[in-house]
Design a protein around this motif. Sequence first.
Motif, PDB file in Angstrom:
ATOM      1  N   MET A  18     147.314  93.944 -26.665  1.00  0.00           N
ATOM      2  CA  MET A  18     146.165  93.259 -26.059  1.00  0.00           C
ATOM      3  C   MET A  18     146.306  93.220 -24.540  1.00  0.00           C
ATOM      4  SD  MET A  18     145.393  89.987 -28.493  1.00  0.00           S
ATOM      5  CE  MET A  18     144.052  89.385 -27.468  1.00  0.00           C
ATOM      6  N   GLU A  19     147.522  92.964 -24.062  1.00  0.00           N
ATOM      7  CA  GLU A  19     147.762  92.901 -22.621  1.00  0.00           C
ATOM      8  C   GLU A  19     147.456  94.242 -21.967  1.00  0.00           C
ATOM      9  OE1 GLU A  19     151.652  92.396 -19.893  1.00  0.00           O
ATOM     10  OE2 GLU A  19     151.217  90.673 -21.173  1.00  0.00           O
ATOM     11  N   VAL A  20     147.936  95.321 -22.565  1.00  0.00           N
ATOM     12  CA  VAL A  20     147.699  96.667 -22.020  1.00  0.00           C
ATOM     13  C   VAL A  20     146.205  96.989 -22.048  1.00  0.00           C
ATOM     14  CG1 VAL A  20     148.113  99.129 -22.417  1.00  0.00           C
ATOM     15  CG2 VAL A  20     150.007  97.501 -22.584  1.00  0.00           C
ATOM     16  N   ALA A  21     145.531  96.670 -23.154  1.00  0.00           N
ATOM     17  CA  ALA A  21     144.094  96.947 -23.266  1.00  0.00           C
ATOM     18  C   ALA A  21     143.306  96.161 -22.225  1.00  0.00           C
ATOM     19  CB  ALA A  21     143.603  96.602 -24.670  1.00  0.00           C
ATOM     20  N   THR A  22     143.728  94.918 -21.980  1.00  0.00           N
ATOM     21  CA  THR A  22     143.042  94.089 -20.986  1.00  0.00           C
ATOM     22  C   THR A  22     143.228  94.661 -19.595  1.00  0.00           C
ATOM     23  OG1 THR A  22     143.348  92.126 -22.365  1.00  0.00           O
ATOM     24  CG2 THR A  22     142.867  91.752 -20.039  1.00  0.00           C
ATOM     25  N   LYS A  23     144.450  95.062 -19.262  1.00  0.00           N
ATOM     26  CA  LYS A  23     144.724  95.626 -17.942  1.00  0.00           C
ATOM     27  C   LYS A  23     143.928  96.905 -17.699  1.00  0.00           C
ATOM     28  CE  LYS A  23     149.391  93.807 -17.305  1.00  0.00           C
ATOM     29  NZ  LYS A  23     150.813  94.152 -17.159  1.00  0.00           N
ATOM     30  N   ASN A  24     143.611  97.634 -18.766  1.00  0.00           N
ATOM     31  CA  ASN A  24     142.884  98.893 -18.639  1.00  0.00           C
ATOM     32  C   ASN A  24     141.371  98.720 -18.661  1.00  0.00           C
ATOM     33  OD1 ASN A  24     145.205 100.438 -18.437  1.00  0.00           O
ATOM     34  ND2 ASN A  24     145.402 100.656 -20.650  1.00  0.00           N
ATOM     35  N   THR A  25     140.901  97.482 -18.643  1.00  0.00           N
ATOM     36  CA  THR A  25     139.461  97.209 -18.651  1.00  0.00           C
ATOM     37  C   THR A  25     138.942  97.145 -17.218  1.00  0.00           C
ATOM     38  OG1 THR A  25     139.719  95.927 -20.698  1.00  0.00           O
ATOM     39  CG2 THR A  25     137.680  95.605 -19.446  1.00  0.00           C
ATOM     40  N   LYS A  29     142.034  93.039 -12.674  1.00  0.00           N
ATOM     41  CA  LYS A  29     143.086  93.417 -11.730  1.00  0.00           C
ATOM     42  C   LYS A  29     144.454  93.340 -12.399  1.00  0.00           C
ATOM     43  CE  LYS A  29     144.601  92.373  -7.035  1.00  0.00           C
ATOM     44  NZ  LYS A  29     144.335  91.529  -5.853  1.00  0.00           N
ATOM     45  N   ASP A  30     144.679  92.254 -13.175  1.00  0.00           N
ATOM     46  CA  ASP A  30     145.962  92.063 -13.864  1.00  0.00           C
ATOM     47  C   ASP A  30     145.744  91.127 -15.041  1.00  0.00           C
ATOM     48  OD1 ASP A  30     148.660  92.462 -14.336  1.00  0.00           O
ATOM     49  OD2 ASP A  30     149.303  90.862 -13.002  1.00  0.00           O
ATOM     50  N   ALA A  31     146.652  91.186 -16.001  1.00  0.00           N
ATOM     51  CA  ALA A  31     146.570  90.301 -17.161  1.00  0.00           C
ATOM     52  C   ALA A  31     147.959  90.052 -17.705  1.00  0.00           C
ATOM     53  CB  ALA A  31     145.696  90.933 -18.245  1.00  0.00           C
ATOM     54  N   VAL A  32     148.157  88.835 -18.219  1.00  0.00           N
ATOM     55  CA  VAL A  32     149.415  88.462 -18.864  1.00  0.00           C
ATOM     56  C   VAL A  32     149.062  87.755 -20.163  1.00  0.00           C
ATOM     57  CG1 VAL A  32     151.523  87.101 -18.694  1.00  0.00           C
ATOM     58  CG2 VAL A  32     150.604  88.213 -16.658  1.00  0.00           C
ATOM     59  N   VAL A  33     149.633  88.232 -21.263  1.00  0.00           N
ATOM     60  CA  VAL A  33     149.436  87.593 -22.565  1.00  0.00           C
ATOM     61  C   VAL A  33     150.738  86.921 -22.962  1.00  0.00           C
ATOM     62  CG1 VAL A  33     148.967  87.981 -25.004  1.00  0.00           C
ATOM     63  CG2 VAL A  33     147.655  89.215 -23.273  1.00  0.00           C
ATOM     64  N   ASN A  34     150.653  85.637 -23.279  1.00  0.00           N
ATOM     65  CA  ASN A  34     151.814  84.873 -23.730  1.00  0.00           C
ATOM     66  C   ASN A  34     151.647  84.630 -25.222  1.00  0.00           C
ATOM     67  OD1 ASN A  34     153.594  82.772 -24.453  1.00  0.00           O
ATOM     68  ND2 ASN A  34     153.649  82.040 -22.347  1.00  0.00           N
ATOM     69  N   PHE A  35     152.421  85.371 -26.027  1.00  0.00           N
ATOM     70  CA  PHE A  35     152.294  85.271 -27.478  1.00  0.00           C
ATOM     71  C   PHE A  35     152.708  83.893 -27.982  1.00  0.00           C
ATOM     72  CE2 PHE A  35     154.489  85.684 -31.630  1.00  0.00           C
ATOM     73  CZ  PHE A  35     153.359  85.839 -32.403  1.00  0.00           C
ATOM     74  N   MET A  36     153.783  83.338 -27.452  1.00  0.00           N
ATOM     75  CA  MET A  36     154.282  82.045 -27.924  1.00  0.00           C
ATOM     76  C   MET A  36     153.262  80.923 -27.666  1.00  0.00           C
ATOM     77  SD  MET A  36     157.069  82.711 -29.402  1.00  0.00           S
ATOM     78  CE  MET A  36     157.801  81.113 -29.647  1.00  0.00           C
ATOM     79  N   ALA A  37     152.587  80.958 -26.533  1.00  0.00           N
ATOM     80  CA  ALA A  37     151.608  79.925 -26.186  1.00  0.00           C
ATOM     81  C   ALA A  37     150.204  80.270 -26.680  1.00  0.00           C
ATOM     82  CB  ALA A  37     151.590  79.712 -24.680  1.00  0.00           C
ATOM     83  N   LEU A  38     150.026  81.512 -27.172  1.00  0.00           N
ATOM     84  CA  LEU A  38     148.713  82.021 -27.575  1.00  0.00           C
ATOM     85  C   LEU A  38     147.685  81.843 -26.462  1.00  0.00           C
ATOM     86  CD1 LEU A  38     148.537  80.975 -31.331  1.00  0.00           C
ATOM     87  CD2 LEU A  38     148.964  83.245 -30.387  1.00  0.00           C
TER      88      LEU A  38
END
Length: 72
Positions: A18-25, A29-38
């Motif tokens: 999801m993080e990679v897909a978001t960054k490629n949208t 500019k940038d995106a960070v996905v935190n799985f533990m915090a959802l």
Amino acid sequence: MKKKYKIDVDCANCANKMEVATKNTEGVKDAVVNFMALKMEVEFEDGADPKEVMPRVLENCKKVEDDCEIFL
């Protein structure tokens, strides 16, 4: 501009996709996905409207992980 979103995803690997897909949208500019915090933090490019960009982000995330969700 940065915004945080609550997400629903099943595993850390899926969150990474999801993080990679978001960054490629376009408009992101940038995106960070935190799985533990959802949570997902998205930094938008200058002039980008989050209300227009985020539906495309969700669409791109669904391509790599069809059962994920971003609560917009």
